[in-house]
Design a protein around this motif. Structure first.
Motif, PDB file in Angstrom:
ATOM      1  N   ALA A  70       0.840  -1.196   0.000  1.00  0.00           N
ATOM      2  CA  ALA A  70       0.000   0.000   0.000  1.00  0.00           C
ATOM      3  C   ALA A  70       0.876   1.248   0.000  1.00  0.00           C
ATOM      4  O   ALA A  70       1.946   1.257   0.612  1.00  0.00           O
ATOM      5  CB  ALA A  70      -0.915  -0.002   1.218  1.00  0.00           C
ATOM      6  N   PRO A  71       0.455   2.312  -0.687  1.00  0.00           N
ATOM      7  CA  PRO A  71       1.284   3.535  -0.748  1.00  0.00           C
ATOM      8  C   PRO A  71       1.626   4.094   0.622  1.00  0.00           C
ATOM      9  O   PRO A  71       2.761   4.509   0.859  1.00  0.00           O
ATOM     10  CB  PRO A  71       0.399   4.503  -1.551  1.00  0.00           C
ATOM     11  CG  PRO A  71      -0.498   3.632  -2.358  1.00  0.00           C
ATOM     12  CD  PRO A  71      -0.752   2.422  -1.517  1.00  0.00           C
ATOM     13  N   GLU A  72       0.647   4.111   1.556  1.00  0.00           N
ATOM     14  CA  GLU A  72       0.943   4.684   2.872  1.00  0.00           C
ATOM     15  C   GLU A  72       1.925   3.816   3.655  1.00  0.00           C
ATOM     16  O   GLU A  72       2.647   4.298   4.529  1.00  0.00           O
ATOM     17  CB  GLU A  72      -0.357   4.863   3.681  1.00  0.00           C
ATOM     18  CG  GLU A  72      -0.961   3.585   4.233  1.00  0.00           C
ATOM     19  CD  GLU A  72      -1.835   2.838   3.245  1.00  0.00           C
ATOM     20  OE1 GLU A  72      -2.464   1.848   3.628  1.00  0.00           O
ATOM     21  OE2 GLU A  72      -1.870   3.257   2.056  1.00  0.00           O
ATOM     22  N   PHE A  73       1.956   2.514   3.353  1.00  0.00           N
ATOM     23  CA  PHE A  73       2.907   1.612   4.005  1.00  0.00           C
ATOM     24  C   PHE A  73       4.325   2.001   3.601  1.00  0.00           C
ATOM     25  O   PHE A  73       5.250   2.037   4.422  1.00  0.00           O
ATOM     26  CB  PHE A  73       2.584   0.180   3.609  1.00  0.00           C
ATOM     27  CG  PHE A  73       3.342  -0.867   4.379  1.00  0.00           C
ATOM     28  CD1 PHE A  73       3.976  -0.560   5.578  1.00  0.00           C
ATOM     29  CD2 PHE A  73       3.416  -2.174   3.910  1.00  0.00           C
ATOM     30  CE1 PHE A  73       4.661  -1.530   6.285  1.00  0.00           C
ATOM     31  CE2 PHE A  73       4.106  -3.141   4.612  1.00  0.00           C
ATOM     32  CZ  PHE A  73       4.729  -2.810   5.807  1.00  0.00           C
ATOM     33  N   ALA A  74       4.514   2.290   2.302  1.00  0.00           N
ATOM     34  CA  ALA A  74       5.841   2.683   1.832  1.00  0.00           C
ATOM     35  C   ALA A  74       6.266   4.038   2.402  1.00  0.00           C
ATOM     36  O   ALA A  74       7.450   4.287   2.629  1.00  0.00           O
ATOM     37  CB  ALA A  74       5.854   2.731   0.305  1.00  0.00           C
ATOM     38  N   ARG A  75       5.278   4.945   2.660  1.00  0.00           N
ATOM     39  CA  ARG A  75       5.616   6.274   3.182  1.00  0.00           C
ATOM     40  C   ARG A  75       5.911   6.246   4.679  1.00  0.00           C
ATOM     41  O   ARG A  75       6.876   6.828   5.146  1.00  0.00           O
ATOM     42  CB  ARG A  75       4.466   7.253   2.910  1.00  0.00           C
ATOM     43  CG  ARG A  75       4.256   7.603   1.460  1.00  0.00           C
ATOM     44  CD  ARG A  75       3.350   8.824   1.327  1.00  0.00           C
ATOM     45  NE  ARG A  75       2.073   8.630   1.988  1.00  0.00           N
ATOM     46  CZ  ARG A  75       0.996   8.121   1.384  1.00  0.00           C
ATOM     47  NH1 ARG A  75       1.073   7.750   0.121  1.00  0.00           N
ATOM     48  NH2 ARG A  75      -0.135   7.979   2.034  1.00  0.00           N
ATOM     49  N   LYS A  76       5.062   5.562   5.451  1.00  0.00           N
ATOM     50  CA  LYS A  76       5.146   5.622   6.903  1.00  0.00           C
ATOM     51  C   LYS A  76       5.823   4.411   7.533  1.00  0.00           C
ATOM     52  O   LYS A  76       6.227   4.460   8.687  1.00  0.00           O
ATOM     53  CB  LYS A  76       3.732   5.758   7.486  1.00  0.00           C
ATOM     54  CG  LYS A  76       2.987   6.996   7.005  1.00  0.00           C
ATOM     55  CD  LYS A  76       1.585   7.041   7.591  1.00  0.00           C
ATOM     56  CE  LYS A  76       0.810   8.245   7.097  1.00  0.00           C
ATOM     57  NZ  LYS A  76      -0.578   8.271   7.643  1.00  0.00           N
ATOM     58  N   PRO A 119      -6.290   5.150   2.324  1.00  0.00           N
ATOM     59  CA  PRO A 119      -6.769   4.092   3.226  1.00  0.00           C
ATOM     60  C   PRO A 119      -8.221   4.273   3.647  1.00  0.00           C
ATOM     61  O   PRO A 119      -8.968   3.298   3.743  1.00  0.00           O
ATOM     62  CB  PRO A 119      -5.815   4.187   4.426  1.00  0.00           C
ATOM     63  CG  PRO A 119      -4.608   4.879   3.916  1.00  0.00           C
ATOM     64  CD  PRO A 119      -5.073   5.811   2.844  1.00  0.00           C
ATOM     65  N   GLU A 120      -8.636   5.530   3.901  1.00  0.00           N
ATOM     66  CA  GLU A 120      -9.993   5.759   4.377  1.00  0.00           C
ATOM     67  C   GLU A 120     -11.041   5.474   3.302  1.00  0.00           C
ATOM     68  O   GLU A 120     -12.236   5.358   3.610  1.00  0.00           O
ATOM     69  CB  GLU A 120     -10.153   7.202   4.880  1.00  0.00           C
ATOM     70  CG  GLU A 120      -9.825   8.263   3.845  1.00  0.00           C
ATOM     71  CD  GLU A 120      -8.347   8.649   3.841  1.00  0.00           C
ATOM     72  OE1 GLU A 120      -8.025   9.714   3.287  1.00  0.00           O
ATOM     73  OE2 GLU A 120      -7.523   7.887   4.401  1.00  0.00           O
ATOM     74  N   ALA A 121     -10.625   5.365   2.036  1.00  0.00           N
ATOM     75  CA  ALA A 121     -11.569   5.068   0.959  1.00  0.00           C
ATOM     76  C   ALA A 121     -11.790   3.566   0.785  1.00  0.00           C
ATOM     77  O   ALA A 121     -12.702   3.163   0.073  1.00  0.00           O
ATOM     78  CB  ALA A 121     -11.068   5.672  -0.356  1.00  0.00           C
ATOM     79  N   ARG A 122     -10.965   2.766   1.421  1.00  0.00           N
ATOM     80  CA  ARG A 122     -11.088   1.314   1.277  1.00  0.00           C
ATOM     81  C   ARG A 122     -12.131   0.759   2.250  1.00  0.00           C
ATOM     82  O   ARG A 122     -12.286   1.273   3.350  1.00  0.00           O
ATOM     83  CB  ARG A 122      -9.740   0.628   1.547  1.00  0.00           C
ATOM     84  CG  ARG A 122      -8.621   1.102   0.641  1.00  0.00           C
ATOM     85  CD  ARG A 122      -7.275   0.604   1.122  1.00  0.00           C
ATOM     86  NE  ARG A 122      -6.193   1.436   0.575  1.00  0.00           N
ATOM     87  CZ  ARG A 122      -5.012   1.577   1.129  1.00  0.00           C
ATOM     88  NH1 ARG A 122      -4.726   0.937   2.269  1.00  0.00           N
ATOM     89  NH2 ARG A 122      -4.097   2.361   0.592  1.00  0.00           N
TER      90      ARG A 122
END
Length: 669
Positions: A517-523, A606-609
């Protein structure tokens, strides 16, 4: 005019014809030696007089019925009362492992040939479960928690009418009858004999189920007491008996030692002195010492033996050396010895190799002591400060029990590697059936069933277990197929767990390129929503028969972008695996729904999933998937990830399709 004698003759002849084929409505078996029961499947009567419903044979059923039907309704048509009691035992080689349970049943027929094994207990199948036409009453003694039947735990007693979703159920046990009336729990698969009483009062339709350890007086307070209207369930004549089924692994033996039954009265008490004994394992005798008469020969022989033994012990210690620290003693059966796994896999030879992944090799093995097939994964690791916490989580995850989650049986640590032991899945991983041209392709009905199974398992991990489990590596190669091609989510070597309402303790980027997930790679923090993202990519992978990221004409193509472009063009169904015909309208609707759901789950925000509970509602048809707007789905996977950098504190698995990429290109993507 007919004479009185002739009238009496015809009257008694009518009574004889009316009762023909129906034996006395009561019987007692103190052991089953010489008993004439109607047996099928793998049920048998042992030479000792035990009724053995199922043994260690996989995925089989066993049934035993009283040979003649019993009258459950008088001519007036009202349901009669009945009473039965029996002594049973579920014997397993391992007290902490069990398979599916058994059931007492009242049935209109002895032909249950269409019933399935495993969770259906040999009673029903996926098509007729919950069908009112079954006319079956059962009291289940179940040792597996099946969420699809809303089971309360993995050790319960339930009242079932025409289906395995119990009308009422309680944890197995009994009330002591003392002043405090304390509830005492019983372990159904302890191997110890227990007695069950089932009493039905036809007048007020009250069904009571009571149980206790064998040879203990019947408790005054029943375990279960429910109002069950059997007037439309039972026919005039019904059969009574037992049913059981084995699963794919860890299957115990189900025994009945004695049985008594009566209609319109209390069943006769069993005579414990006449009941047969359960089989017990016999201890091996130690060999006798050999007396040596000749002293010089004895000394010389002894010296040779000592020298050879020392050499052998040193070599074996080197060969089987493993890491074992004091804090690991508490994990008991979850800690396998390296020697045991070495022998199980025949020395980890290539002939036992099942596959190679980004995190290690997986071998097939057979545990020497139990003869159980397992899969052993060898993962490299460095024994650092966090190893104790990591192993503690692995052992906790080993307590997971769900039909769509591959069971993690335990672990072993040796030098620079960690070995994880799982249930063996005979049909391997799902990706082999998607990409291996030598294997037959799965049709859409089977793929959709696997998708729903994986979703059910992931919902259990996220919301229904006592802890929240974040898997962190959901992909087709980690979905394993059992003997019936049911999907099971496996490989928990990267999983993390936490309490409900708190965040998982993850600080390292782990997973597989294309599923991150994109946020996983960022955070660098995994959450249940990052699992949902990977599940969305998995949905597209199964439906399209394509890997999540491939190299085409020198360009890196992501599956999510490709499906999204086709959705915008109105041709989303055209992205399906071309080996799927989709001739039925229902299949086309399901395919379109799965593709759109895959896009929704893999949304960059994430909140859209949706949550996995919402995903299950969409897949089950309980909720309609919302329409996706172009503005809502305007994203590009490469644009979201092209500036991400995986630094040295990460673990990333590289799919086969991108294994030729350079290190610089990996960091750029």
């Amino acid at each position: 005019m007919m004479s009185p004698i002739l009238t009496l003759f015809y009257f008694f002849l009518f009574l004889k014809i009316a009762t023909c084929g129906v034996q006395n409505n009561n019987f007692t078996f103190n052991g089953f030696g010489g008993a004439k029961l109607d047996l099928d499947g793998i049920a048998s009567i042992t030479p000792e007089g035990l009724l053995l419903l199922t043994n260690a044979t996989r995925l089989m059923t066993g049934h035993a019925f009283h040979p003649a039907p019993l009258r459950f309704k008088p001519p007036a048509g009202k349901t009669l009362s009945f009473s039965t009691t029996f002594v049973f035992a579920i014997v397993s080689k391992y007290s902490d492992l069990s398979s599916h349970g058994m059931a007492f049943l009242v049935s209109p027929t002895v032909n249950l040939s269409t019933a399935l094994p495993s969770q259906y207990l040999g009673l029903f199948n996926s098509e007729n479960c919950s069908d009112a036409a079954n006319h079956v009453l059962a009291v289940e003694l179940d040792t597996i928690e099946n969420p699809e039947f809303a089971d309360i735990n993995d050790n319960h007693v339930g009242i079932d009418v025409n289906c395995l979703k119990s009308a009422d159920s309680r944890p197995a046990g009994y009330y002591s009858g003392s002043a405090t009336d304390q509830f005492e729990r019983l372990n159904l698969h302890s191997g110890e004999p227990m007695q069950v009483w089932v009493d039905f009062a036809g007048g007020d339709m009250q069904l009571n189920v009571t149980m206790s350890p064998a040879q203990m007086p019947k408790p005054s307070r029943p375990l279960l007491s429910a109002t069950v209207d059997l007037s439309s369930v039972v026919y005039d004549q019904m059969y009574v008996g037992f049913s059981s089924a084995t699963g794919s692994s860890n299957h115990p033996s189900h025994y009945v030692l004695g049985w008594s039954f009566m209609v319109n009265g209390e069943a006769e008490s069993l005579d414990y002195r006449k009941l047969p004994q359960l089989p017990r394992s016999k201890s091996k005798r130690k060999p006798k010492h050999i007396v040596v008469w000749l002293l010089p020969v004895a000394i010389f022989t002894f010296a040779l033996i000592v020298a050879a033994t020392v050499i052998l012990v040193v070599r074996r210690r080197i060969k089987y050396a493993e890491v074992l620290e004091d804090w690991e003693q508490e994990y008991g059966p979850h800690r396998f010895s390296y020697k045991e796994l070495y022998r199980a896999t025949d020395g980890f030879k290539d002939k036992e190799l099942l596959g190679i992944g980004g995190f290690g090799r997986v071998y097939r093995g057979v545990l020497p002591a139990s003869n159980i097939e397992v899969a052993v994964k060898r993962v490299s690791h460095e024994s650092g400060q966090g190893m104790k916490e990591f192993v503690a989580e692995i052992v906790s995850i080993g307590k997971l029990r769900h039909r769509n989650v591959a069971q993690l049986l335990g672990y072993c640590r040796r030098k620079g590697e960690l070995l994880l032991v799982y249930d063996y899945m005979p049909n391997g991983s799902l990706d082999k059936y998607l990409y291996d041209q030598t294997r037959p392709s799965l049709d859409w009905a089977r793929r959709f069933m696997i998708i729903k199974g994986v979703a059910s398992g992931l919902l259990y991990l996220h919301e229904d277990w006592e802890h929240v489990v974040v898997h962190r590596d959901i992909k087709a190669s980690n979905v394993l197929l059992d003997g019936e091609l049911n999907g099971k989510l496996g490989d928990f070597g990267l999983a993390r767990l936490c309490q409900h309402g708190s965040d998982p303790r993850t600080t390292r980027i782990v997973g597989t390129i294309g599923y991150l997930a994109p946020e996983f790679a960022r955070k660098g923090k995994a959450t249940t929503m990052s699992d949902v993202f990977a599940f969305g990519v998995f949905l597209l992978e199964v439906a399209c028969g394509r890997r999540p990221s491939v190299i085409e004409a020198g360009e890196h193509v992501f599956l999510v972008d490709w499906v999204l472009e086709n959705w915008k063009a109105g041709t989303v169904v055209a992205t399906r695996d071309q080996r799927l015909g989709l001739e039925e309208e229902r299949s086309v609707v399901e395919m379109e729904m799965v593709l759109k759901l895959g896009l929704l789950c893999s949304h960059p925000m994430p909140e859209a999933r949706p949550s996995m509970r919402q995903v299950m509602q969409f897949l089950d048809g309980d909720k309609t998937l919302p329409e996706l707007s172009p503005a809502y789905m305007s994203f590009s996977y490469p644009s979201l990830t092209q500036n991400q950098r995986y630094d040295d504190d990460c673990i990333v698995s590289i799919p086969t399709s991108v294994a030729t990429m350079s290190n610089s290109s990996l960091k750029a993507r």
